[in-house]
Design an enzyme around this catalytic site. Sequence first.
Site, PDB file in Angstrom:
ATOM      1  N   ASP A   1      39.416  49.149  10.787  1.00 30.61           N
ATOM      2  CA  ASP A   1      38.198  48.349  10.596  1.00 30.61           C
ATOM      3  C   ASP A   1      37.204  49.097   9.707  1.00 30.61           C
ATOM      4  O   ASP A   1      37.271  50.324   9.593  1.00 30.61           O
ATOM      5  CB  ASP A   1      37.517  48.088  11.951  1.00 30.61           C
ATOM      6  CG  ASP A   1      38.378  47.231  12.867  1.00 30.61           C
ATOM      7  OD1 ASP A   1      39.245  46.505  12.353  1.00 30.61           O
ATOM      8  OD2 ASP A   1      38.175  47.329  14.090  1.00 30.61           O
TER       9      ASP A   1
HETATM   10  N1  URA Z   1      41.743  49.092  16.795  1.00 26.71           N
HETATM   11  C1  URA Z   1      40.530  48.626  16.460  1.00 26.71           C
HETATM   12  O1  URA Z   1      39.883  47.952  17.229  1.00 26.71           O
HETATM   13  N2  URA Z   1      40.063  48.924  15.218  1.00 26.71           N
HETATM   14  C2  URA Z   1      40.729  49.677  14.341  1.00 26.71           C
HETATM   15  O2  URA Z   1      40.230  49.926  13.238  1.00 26.71           O
HETATM   16  C3  URA Z   1      41.988  50.162  14.699  1.00 26.71           C
HETATM   17  C4  URA Z   1      42.473  49.860  15.934  1.00 26.71           C
END
Ligand code: URA
Length: 243
Positions: free
Chosen positions: A106
């Site tokens: 993310d």
């Molecule tokens: N899980 C999440 O919630 N975000 C990420 O970036 C990776 C795994």
Amino acid sequence: MALKRIDKLIALNCNVTRKEARQLIKDGVVSVNGNRIYRAEELVDSASDTVTVQGHTFCLKDHIYIMMNKPRGVITATEDPRKETVIDLIPPELARRSLFPCGRLDRDTTGLLLITDDGEFCHRIMSPSHHVYKTYIAELAKPLSDDSIKILEEGILLDDGTQCLPAKVKYYEENGIPFAEIKIREGKYHQVKRMMCAVGNHVENLDRVQVGDLKMDTSLQRGECREITEEELQLVFNDDSSI
Ligand code: URA
């Protein structure tokens, strides 16, 4: 011995298109083992031949594997008209046209991101059937109960009906702040955040620290990257926790 066309190898390794590679050859600025070549069809052995382009010697490889310490605020994509992507952070000496991130972190997630031009490698990392665990450190809004850990370790059902595979979870506190080390082998959308939400908690910060047995090189600052070695590459698929 794997013989490959010189124009293809130049395009792969020198961050130019195949057409540009052919032009460089025509221009007479490409040498193989010290001999100038003028034919784009010339075959070279990427393992043993030395190729020089405009005076620079290139180590020709079929694929490149890069470890990045992803900073917060950068998107995991190959290109975007407005936002900075992880590919924008690759320094020129590692840049190739065909690079892409292996999986997705993310925008606000930090840490270990692998970037390559090898689709098969990426598929092996991403596919849950290959059991490559990704390890995250999640700073939590509140302590995680033993019951929550048990539910996450058995495979939690998310609010939208998505079933997660069993995770491996360790809870700890540092200076009174609650943290979880969580290992998962799938990469569903916002997975760790949604898993914690499903047990009534909230992820304040998320950092990926390991893929398989390959750990983040902590000497890399956020936004920095480097090529990973052959030995490190093996560690990705050599995960003790996957047994
Ligand atoms: N899980 C999440 O919630 N975000 C990420 O970036 C990776 C795994």
